[in-house]
Design a protein around this motif. Structure first.
Motif, PDB file in Angstrom:
ATOM      1  N   TYR A   1     -16.271  -3.952 -71.787  1.00 13.46           N
ATOM      2  CA  TYR A   1     -17.154  -4.483 -70.751  1.00 13.46           C
ATOM      3  C   TYR A   1     -18.619  -4.081 -70.912  1.00 13.46           C
ATOM      4  CZ  TYR A   1     -12.723  -5.249 -68.270  1.00 13.46           C
ATOM      5  OH  TYR A   1     -11.454  -5.646 -67.911  1.00 13.46           O
ATOM      6  N   ASN A   2     -18.898  -3.170 -71.821  1.00 13.19           N
ATOM      7  CA  ASN A   2     -20.228  -2.584 -71.921  1.00 13.19           C
ATOM      8  C   ASN A   2     -20.617  -1.897 -70.604  1.00 13.19           C
ATOM      9  OD1 ASN A   2     -22.660  -1.842 -73.124  1.00 13.19           O
ATOM     10  ND2 ASN A   2     -23.699  -3.731 -72.534  1.00 13.19           N
ATOM     11  N   LEU A   3     -19.633  -1.212 -70.009  1.00 12.30           N
ATOM     12  CA  LEU A   3     -19.835  -0.468 -68.770  1.00 12.30           C
ATOM     13  C   LEU A   3     -19.403   0.980 -68.991  1.00 12.30           C
ATOM     14  CD1 LEU A   3     -18.423  -2.972 -66.112  1.00 12.30           C
ATOM     15  CD2 LEU A   3     -20.828  -2.390 -66.482  1.00 12.30           C
ATOM     16  N   PRO A   4     -19.979   1.908 -68.229  1.00 13.45           N
ATOM     17  CA  PRO A   4     -19.572   3.313 -68.368  1.00 13.45           C
ATOM     18  C   PRO A   4     -18.123   3.512 -67.945  1.00 13.45           C
ATOM     19  CG  PRO A   4     -21.012   3.015 -66.475  1.00 13.45           C
ATOM     20  CD  PRO A   4     -21.057   1.735 -67.230  1.00 13.45           C
ATOM     21  N   GLY A   5     -17.547   4.610 -68.378  1.00  9.38           N
ATOM     22  CA  GLY A   5     -16.149   4.882 -68.084  1.00  9.38           C
ATOM     23  C   GLY A   5     -15.845   4.934 -66.603  1.00  9.38           C
ATOM     24  N   ALA A   6     -16.842   5.261 -65.787  1.00  5.30           N
ATOM     25  CA  ALA A   6     -16.628   5.325 -64.341  1.00  5.30           C
ATOM     26  C   ALA A   6     -16.173   3.993 -63.770  1.00  5.30           C
ATOM     27  CB  ALA A   6     -17.921   5.773 -63.651  1.00  5.30           C
ATOM     28  N   ALA A   7     -16.503   2.893 -64.437  1.00  8.99           N
ATOM     29  CA  ALA A   7     -16.122   1.566 -63.960  1.00  8.99           C
ATOM     30  C   ALA A   7     -14.610   1.406 -63.898  1.00  8.99           C
ATOM     31  CB  ALA A   7     -16.723   0.484 -64.852  1.00  8.99           C
ATOM     32  N   ALA A   8     -13.884   2.198 -64.680  1.00  5.56           N
ATOM     33  CA  ALA A   8     -12.423   2.142 -64.660  1.00  5.56           C
ATOM     34  C   ALA A   8     -11.886   2.468 -63.271  1.00  5.56           C
ATOM     35  CB  ALA A   8     -11.841   3.102 -65.686  1.00  5.56           C
TER      36      ALA A   8
ATOM     37  N   LYS B   1     -21.738   1.745 -53.592  1.00  4.41           N
ATOM     38  CA  LYS B   1     -22.678   2.308 -52.628  1.00  4.41           C
ATOM     39  C   LYS B   1     -22.673   3.840 -52.653  1.00  4.41           C
ATOM     40  CE  LYS B   1     -24.357  -1.406 -50.591  1.00  4.41           C
ATOM     41  NZ  LYS B   1     -25.798  -1.691 -50.565  1.00  4.41           N
ATOM     42  N   ASP B   2     -21.683   4.401 -53.319  1.00  4.87           N
ATOM     43  CA  ASP B   2     -21.588   5.855 -53.429  1.00  4.87           C
ATOM     44  C   ASP B   2     -22.525   6.333 -54.532  1.00  4.87           C
ATOM     45  OD1 ASP B   2     -20.633   8.440 -54.477  1.00  4.87           O
ATOM     46  OD2 ASP B   2     -19.074   8.216 -52.960  1.00  4.87           O
ATOM     47  N   GLU B   3     -23.476   7.191 -54.185  1.00  5.85           N
ATOM     48  CA  GLU B   3     -24.463   7.655 -55.168  1.00  5.85           C
ATOM     49  C   GLU B   3     -23.809   8.409 -56.325  1.00  5.85           C
ATOM     50  OE1 GLU B   3     -27.506   9.895 -53.297  1.00  5.85           O
ATOM     51  OE2 GLU B   3     -28.263   8.221 -52.091  1.00  5.85           O
ATOM     52  N   GLY B   4     -22.727   9.139 -56.018  1.00  5.04           N
ATOM     53  CA  GLY B   4     -22.043   9.880 -57.060  1.00  5.04           C
ATOM     54  C   GLY B   4     -21.383   8.976 -58.088  1.00  5.04           C
ATOM     55  N   PHE B   5     -21.058   7.756 -57.676  1.00  6.63           N
ATOM     56  CA  PHE B   5     -20.461   6.768 -58.586  1.00  6.63           C
ATOM     57  C   PHE B   5     -21.540   5.916 -59.248  1.00  6.63           C
ATOM     58  CE2 PHE B   5     -18.759   2.456 -59.259  1.00  6.63           C
ATOM     59  CZ  PHE B   5     -17.656   2.730 -60.062  1.00  6.63           C
ATOM     60  N   ALA B   6     -22.505   5.474 -58.448  1.00  6.61           N
ATOM     61  CA  ALA B   6     -23.532   4.547 -58.946  1.00  6.61           C
ATOM     62  C   ALA B   6     -24.456   5.176 -59.980  1.00  6.61           C
ATOM     63  CB  ALA B   6     -24.360   4.018 -57.772  1.00  6.61           C
ATOM     64  N   LYS B   7     -24.550   6.508 -59.986  1.00  8.58           N
ATOM     65  CA  LYS B   7     -25.503   7.163 -60.900  1.00  8.58           C
ATOM     66  C   LYS B   7     -25.131   6.963 -62.367  1.00  8.58           C
ATOM     67  CE  LYS B   7     -23.244  11.706 -60.857  1.00  8.58           C
ATOM     68  NZ  LYS B   7     -23.383  13.123 -60.484  1.00  8.58           N
ATOM     69  N   TYR B   8     -23.900   6.563 -62.644  1.00 11.44           N
ATOM     70  CA  TYR B   8     -23.470   6.374 -64.028  1.00 11.44           C
ATOM     71  C   TYR B   8     -23.859   5.003 -64.586  1.00 11.44           C
ATOM     72  CZ  TYR B   8     -20.670  10.455 -62.952  1.00 11.44           C
ATOM     73  OH  TYR B   8     -20.274  11.711 -62.567  1.00 11.44           O
ATOM     74  N   PHE B   9     -24.440   4.145 -63.752  1.00 15.17           N
ATOM     75  CA  PHE B   9     -24.730   2.768 -64.141  1.00 15.17           C
ATOM     76  C   PHE B   9     -26.227   2.517 -64.227  1.00 15.17           C
ATOM     77  CE2 PHE B   9     -20.602   2.864 -62.224  1.00 15.17           C
ATOM     78  CZ  PHE B   9     -19.845   1.937 -62.922  1.00 15.17           C
ATOM     79  N   LYS B  10     -26.621   1.709 -65.191  1.00 16.54           N
ATOM     80  CA  LYS B  10     -27.986   1.218 -65.234  1.00 16.54           C
ATOM     81  C   LYS B  10     -28.134   0.107 -64.200  1.00 16.54           C
ATOM     82  CE  LYS B  10     -30.425   2.533 -68.088  1.00 16.54           C
ATOM     83  NZ  LYS B  10     -31.318   3.715 -68.108  1.00 16.54           N
ATOM     84  N   ASN B  11     -29.372  -0.222 -63.839  1.00 11.14           N
ATOM     85  CA  ASN B  11     -29.575  -1.204 -62.774  1.00 11.14           C
ATOM     86  C   ASN B  11     -28.959  -2.568 -63.107  1.00 11.14           C
ATOM     87  OD1 ASN B  11     -31.382  -1.852 -64.779  1.00 11.14           O
ATOM     88  ND2 ASN B  11     -33.192  -1.878 -63.456  1.00 11.14           N
TER      89      ASN B  11
END
Length: 388
Positions: A90-97, A116-126
């Motif tokens: 997916y070209n997404l970080p592992g957190a997307a799993a 919406k969780d900052e602890g989760f969203a921080k692993y993603f680019k905009n």
């Protein structure tokens, strides 16, 4: 979804009246007004008793099971296993799993609370965050759709077909997310994605657990998960009763006695309009999805609005002989991948703060769903060929 205001009477008021009159006049002229309303009420009543409560029962069991998996770390283990493949697929970080697992065990919007969780969203680019809408929708209500489809009929044939559909949904999700990411890169004017930061998954290596002994945790997890299933069962009632009633009435062929069309006002009588449309589309649908009956077109039409309503039609289609194992595979992938996306995508993209990309998300997901259904059909054919 947030509502906006309009003038009380506009052009769309008269268009809506014209459409309502046209639809009910057409159905009433075929069935008779009295029979039309009697069939409508009887079908809705039967769907509530024999379909909604069956789906709710599955949702309660699935909710209890998924809560147990989460409580004792099985979900975390699954997430850890899936994470390494998220980047190449997916070209997404592992957190997307975590979003995949969460929506598979619940429904599409669950991924928004994660985003919406900052602890989760921080692993993603905009430019990656908006694609979570397509990723989550691809697996929404996945456990319920898969288990419902697999539970139809006797033996393991349909469970195998449903599992093929699950694989098709994964393929469709990759296509949907990748296309959507092309649009998000344009939106954010991304020219060099190699500037991504190194991702630290340390905060994802902890999980919340209930207090008490193992037995208490088991009981609480099952009951809490079951309550979630009950709520989901209530949530699908409008979709199943309203959408499924009308689609079934437009799908089921009229009764013919001694060469004459007969309507009695009983449940599941219809005018057979959608099969006629499906007949015109069969040169396209047969090679793409392998549908053997034009009636099968009712499922994808319904699924884009409500997957709960769509799966509610499956037992009736199976009983009539309109669908078989191939359709179960295709329906599973379409039900999971599309899963009411037309009714949720705008709200989900709005919640992510990129409502302008809603049309791109819908386009991407439409293509992804088609790929999911086509993939399931041909994977099913491949397994049939290997089994011979």
């Amino acid at each position: 979804m947030e509502q906006k205001t309009k003038k009380d009477i506009t052009l769309e008021t008269f268009v809506a009246i014209a459409l309502f009159v046209l639809i009910f006049y057409y159905m009433g002229s075929k069935m008779g007004v009295g029979n039309m309303f009697n069939t409508m009420m009887a079908t809705a009543h039967d769907l509530l008793l024999n379909t909604v409560f069956f789906i709710m029962a599955i949702a309660v069991l699935a909710g209890a099971f998924s809560a147990l998996l989460s409580e004792f770390g099985v979900v975390a283990l699954i997430n850890r296993i899936i994470s390494p493949i998220m980047k190449p697929l997916y070209n997404l970080p592992g957190a997307a799993a975590l979003g995949v697992v969460t929506t598979f065990l619940s429904d599409n919007p669950a991924i928004i609370s994660l985003a919406k969780d900052e602890g989760f969203a921080k692993y993603f680019k905009n430019y990656q965050l908006p694609t979570l809408c397509n990723l989550g929708t691809s697996f929404g209500m996945g456990l319920i759709v898969w288990s419902f489809m697999g539970s139809q009929g006797n033996g393991t044939e349909y469970m195998g077909a449903a599992t093929i559909g699950l694989l098709g949904a994964v393929i469709g999700s990759v296509v949907s997310v990748r296309i959507m990411m092309h649009f998000t890169k344009q939106y954010y004017n991304i020219k060099d994605e190699k500037q991504e930061k190194i991702i630290d998954n340390s905060s994802l290596k902890v999980r919340k657990v209930r207090e008490g002994s193992v037995v208490e945790r088991v009981l609480e997890a099952m009951l809490d998960g079951g309550k979630t299933g009950v709520q989901l069962g209530f949530d699908i009632i409008p979709g199943v009763i309203v959408i499924c009633t009308f689609v079934m009435m437009l799908t089921i062929e009229p009764n013919v006695v001694n060469g004459n069309v007969v309507y009695t006002g009983a449940a599941y009588e219809g005018i057979g309009l959608l099969p006629k449309i499906g007949g015109f589309l069969s040169p396209i649908l047969t090679p793409l999805f392998g549908f053997t009956s034009p009636k099968a077109i009712a499922f994808p039409i319904t699924a884009v609005g409500s997957v709960g309503a769509a799966i509610g039609m499956v037992p009736k289609l199976l009983k009539s002989g309109a669908i078989g194992a191939n359709e179960i595979a295709v329906f599973t992938s379409l039900g999971m991948c599309w899963s009411g996306y037309l009714s949720t995508h705008v709200g989900m993209m709005d919640a992510l703060g990129v409502r302008k990309l809603a049309n791109k998300a819908i386009l991407s997901h439409t293509i992804g769903g088609l790929v999911a259904g086509i993939s399931s059909h041909y994977i099913y054919l491949l397994f049939q060929l290997i089994a011979k």
